[in-house]
Enzyme design. Structure first.
Site, PDB file in Angstrom:
ATOM      1  NE  ARG A 147     -10.358 -13.314  46.817  1.00  0.00           N
ATOM      2  CZ  ARG A 147      -9.130 -14.238  45.992  1.00  0.00           C
ATOM      3  NH1 ARG A 147      -8.389 -14.373  47.096  1.00  0.00           N
ATOM      4  NH2 ARG A 147      -9.727 -14.285  45.051  1.00  0.00           N
ATOM      5  CG  ASP A 148      -7.923 -12.028  43.653  1.00  0.00           C
ATOM      6  OD1 ASP A 148      -6.857 -12.437  44.126  1.00  0.00           O
ATOM      7  OD2 ASP A 148      -8.044 -12.032  42.134  1.00  0.00           O
TER       8      ASP A 148
ATOM      9  CG  HIS B 285     -10.037 -13.969  38.407  1.00  0.00           C
ATOM     10  ND1 HIS B 285     -10.729 -13.357  38.983  1.00  0.00           N
ATOM     11  CD2 HIS B 285      -8.357 -13.983  38.317  1.00  0.00           C
ATOM     12  CE1 HIS B 285      -9.340 -13.376  39.836  1.00  0.00           C
ATOM     13  NE2 HIS B 285      -8.047 -13.329  39.533  1.00  0.00           N
TER      14      HIS B 285
ATOM     15  CG  HIS C 134      -4.230 -11.961  36.982  1.00  0.00           C
ATOM     16  ND1 HIS C 134      -3.104 -12.036  38.137  1.00  0.00           N
ATOM     17  CD2 HIS C 134      -4.973 -11.630  37.624  1.00  0.00           C
ATOM     18  CE1 HIS C 134      -3.837 -12.079  39.476  1.00  0.00           C
ATOM     19  NE2 HIS C 134      -4.886 -12.054  39.384  1.00  0.00           N
TER      20      HIS C 134
ATOM     21  CB  CYS D  74       2.020  -3.072  41.317  1.00  0.00           C
ATOM     22  SG  CYS D  74       2.492  -1.793  40.191  1.00  0.00           S
TER      23      CYS D  74
ATOM     24  CG  ASN E 108      -6.262  -9.107  40.865  1.00  0.00           C
ATOM     25  OD1 ASN E 108      -6.918  -9.938  39.716  1.00  0.00           O
ATOM     26  ND2 ASN E 108      -6.122  -9.365  41.837  1.00  0.00           N
TER      27      ASN E 108
END
Lengths: 303, 303
Positions: free
Chosen positions: B16-17, B207, B209, B240, B249
């Site tokens: 998904r993400d 979550h 990054h 990226c 991510n």
């Protein structure tokens, strides 16, 4: 756990460890990089290595580079040497801080230096004497301290035994290299704690590679132990972590960026450093693997 | 500091993400990726989002993807929805774990969702009711919890106030998004500690990054607080970190690799996961920014 330090000393290794692991670049470019780094506020720079030009052609012009470089009195410059011949060249060039490497794992030492760890330690004992006689300081870098690509895990006891030996032989400082990016936070805690058992006050410096993404986690774990000295390479110069066999030095601006956001002083001006990372990228002619170079600091003025 | 957890639950967000932030790929490729991830041992997968196809063409085929996917009873699958219309689609498709996003910073919320944070919170209250009536669970993801690209630093008090509100409105779980990679370890400590003041037992998921290299340092800091739930994206799918504006991510295999070396269980088979990262790379047709994918685990068998 010690209190988090309020200041950290970064040693910028891009000009030596970085460029040594890139395709050769012109002498003038090396001098430009070195001079630009001297203006970032970083306290220490590993400038060159004095090695045989056939072994490492990237450093064949070490004497010329160092002669042409603007030496900033506020910066401590060091040179890496493989043996007493290199040490003599470094002394003749005027260096008073000199590094020598030994691997904690015998197989890595043999592949890297063509002799056993014990043989290297005997050489280093003589080299320390040579440096001390000349009034210079000797730092021993223990490579593969957190793992060896040939032997796998490296016991902290082996690292500690090497430290015991080189300290007994007079080493002024010791550094620990995560040569192929095998360190993770508990391994950092294990090595630092084990070494400190016998040498609670020995200055120690950690050198991490970001090959597997753990470099800043390792820095954070080390900070919690009160470690205040780290190597880092501008732009992550010295092998992209995404290329096979690359070394993957942690990028100086990623280390500085995190430290500043943690309220830890480095003396480095991050914006100036990012400009130098951009210069480093131009010099090697490829994108360097630094997130802070790419994305900029988390806030427009990263200090 | 809590004791380091012995087990961590990873939610894989690549399908998904990840894919939502890549150029669109064929439906069959999405199903292949989802099915391959279901076989890695990961406990949770964010499978799709039910959004307007004009807003996010990458997820236009969410119904088809989910219909075709092999649903492994050992895996908890979730879907992201922007509003009650999307929630109804997710419920109709059979999802019982549903996520909705609100930004801690008003500017980001307006740019992302075209309404104020307070308006979004009102919508979310109604949406939680809808989900609960249907027997589903509602997770609220608080985006920009560690900093906003438009507003800069975000006070932990603002994050905590949002948590207070959504918990009062019935949210079953809360997640904190480091939407543009602005988190550093002390910010993680500050947000988690502040939220726990009012909600000591609320399950919370982080979550991160890796935009500026800090993702694993943040994970490590969170582990020290006893946090046991993390999002991650296979291969680092989803932009990226070296491209301007990319999301970046953190790569699942980098998280799993570090956790396993720390002796923390994830249930994931790292070698299988790396194979899936390779598949993800083929699907998007470019190198993904995962060091563990590139270099392999620190030891040949990474578990």
């Amino acid at each position: 756990m010690s209190a988090m330090p309020s200041k950290v000393s970064i040693r910028e290794v891009g000009p030596r460890d970085g460029l040594q692991n890139e395709d050769p670049v012109p002498t003038g470019a090396k001098v430009r990089l070195l001079d630009a780094l001297s203006r970032t506020g970083v306290g220490r720079i590993e400038a060159v290595s004095f090695v045989h030009p056939k072994a490492i052609p990237q450093m064949a012009d070490a004497d010329e580079v160092w002669k042409a470089a603007r030496k900033d009195p506020a910066v401590r410059y060091s040179a890496l040497v493989p043996n007493s011949r290199g040490a003599q060249r470094a002394l003749d060039a005027g260096f008073s801080e000199i590094e020598v490497v030994v691997s904690a794992s015998d197989t890595h030492n043999r592949r890297n230096l063509n002799r056993s760890t014990v043989e290297s330690l005997d050489d280093i004992a003589a080299l320390i004497d040579l440096l001390h006689t000349a009034g210079a300081r000797a730092e021993v870098i223990v490579a593969t301290s957190f793992g060896c690509p040939y032997e796998g895990d490296v016991e902290p006891d082996r690292v500690a035994a090497i430290v015991d030996r080189v300290v007994a032989d007079g080493a002024d400082r010791v550094a620990f290299g995560d040569t192929t990016g095998m360190a993770t936070p508990p391994r950092v805690v294990a090595v630092v704690s084990r070494v400190r058992e016998n040498h609670p006050d020995l200055p120690l410096l950690l050198h991490f590679h970001n090959t597997r993404g753990t470099a800043l986690a390792n820095v954070y774990a080390a900070l919690q132990l009160g470690v205040t000295e780290f190597d880092a390479s501008v732009g992550g110069l010295g092998g992209c972590p995404y290329a096979p066999g690359a070394s993957g030095n942690v990028a100086t601006e990623e280390v500085v960026h995190m430290l500043h956001d943690m309220g830890i002083e480095t003396g480095v001006d991050l914006d100036t450093l990012i400009d130098v990372a951009r210069l480093a990228q131009e010099i090697v002619g490829r994108d360097l693997p630094s997130g802070v170079l790419r994305a900029g600091p988390r806030l427009p003025s990263g200090r």
